[in-house]
Design a protein around this motif. Structure first.
Motif: not given
Length: 296
Positions: A218-226
């Motif tokens: 999930d792209p937004e999950a990756e954004q949140a992780a960063v």
């Protein structure tokens, strides 16, 4: 012709309304009577008058004609929903693009056209336009299919980013190898093959993190992780720029940034194109041209 003749005083008046000869009306009515086996009109020198059977038939015929006419509405009548923009439009787009840019374009469109229904499917899996009955698609990257009408509407720049806290703790990488082999990184799964997406770099170089600290599809999950400081990530403009402007993220290895990728809005080559599909297509073209970019 039968309904028109039933409303007129005689077959001549009906013929004038229909722009045909009286003989044509007479012939058609006679053929209809022969088919039904019943007389439809009482004829006299003063005109024509429906028989009892004809009066019953004309009511049923008018209802049937009204149903047919509803399939071909008159356009532009004041106070009526414009039927040409009513109906279902199926749209596919990558989740990588994010929900916000799409809904910023599509929500006002739905408010302005109450009869329009949108079926929006977000996925990185390449859609089969025919099998899934897709009307419009959005794609990031080159278009290699000649069977589509495609418009390049924007360019997406990619940034390798991390939180200032993480950079201060592990140090800013000076090379691609140092970044991918010696720093914590995030990874996005390519749902088309189940493997992590390669990161993109200058000179068409592509490479995935050796041992990612966080993996998601999930792209937004990756954004949140960063943003949580879990690792360095390569994010597109529309996910990275707001946090970069606010100082919540910093970019590294800018000299190794790849060429931007185009964003295409596309539809199948078909004719005629329904008005509702043209409406959504043009709205997406204009709306996605406003995507945040490095030049903004």
């Amino acid at each position: 012709m039968f309904c028109c003749a039933a409303q007129a005083r005689n077959f001549r008046d009906a013929a004038q309304q229909l722009a045909v000869s009286p003989q044509v009306v007479t012939r058609v009515v006679r053929e209809l009577e022969d088919t039904l086996g019943e007389p439809l009109f009482h004829r006299s020198t003063r005109g024509v008058r429906l028989t009892a059977f004809g009066a019953q038939l004309v009511e049923r015929a008018r209802s049937a004609l009204a149903g047919v006419e509803a399939l071909f509405p008159v356009r532009g009548q004041p106070g009526q929903v414009n039927e040409t923009t009513s109906g279902l439009v199926r749209v596919t787009a990558p989740r990588f693009l994010g929900r916000a840019p799409l809904m910023a374009t599509l929500a006002p469109l739905l408010a302005a056209h109450p009869g329009l229904v949108l079926d929006l499917r977000l996925s990185e899996v390449r859609a089969d336009v025919v099998d899934q009955q897709i009307d419009i698609g959005v794609r990031i990257g080159p278009m290699r299919d000649s069977g589509f009408v495609a418009r390049a509407v924007a360019q997406v720049h990619f940034h390798v980013v991390a939180t200032p806290t993480l950079v201060a703790r592990v140090g800013a990488p000076q090379t691609i190898a140092e970044l991918l082999d010696q720093r914590p990184c995030t990874a996005m799964i390519d749902l088309n093959n189940g493997r992590p997406w390669n990161w993109l770099f200058r000179g068409s170089r592509q490479q995935a993190p050796a041992v990612p600290a966080f993996v998601t599809d999930d792209p937004e999950a990756e954004q949140a992780a960063v943003l949580a400081g879990i690792g360095f990530g390569q994010l597109p403009d529309f996910l990275a720029q707001p946090a970069l402007r606010e100082g919540r993220l910093v970019s590294v290895l800018d000299a190794e940034a790849p060429k931007p990728w185009p964003v295409h809005v596309y539809r199948a080559r078909q004719s005629p194109v329904p008005a509702r599909v043209r409406l959504v297509f043009e709205a997406l073209v204009q709306g996605l041209a406003k995507l945040p970019s490095s030049s903004a």
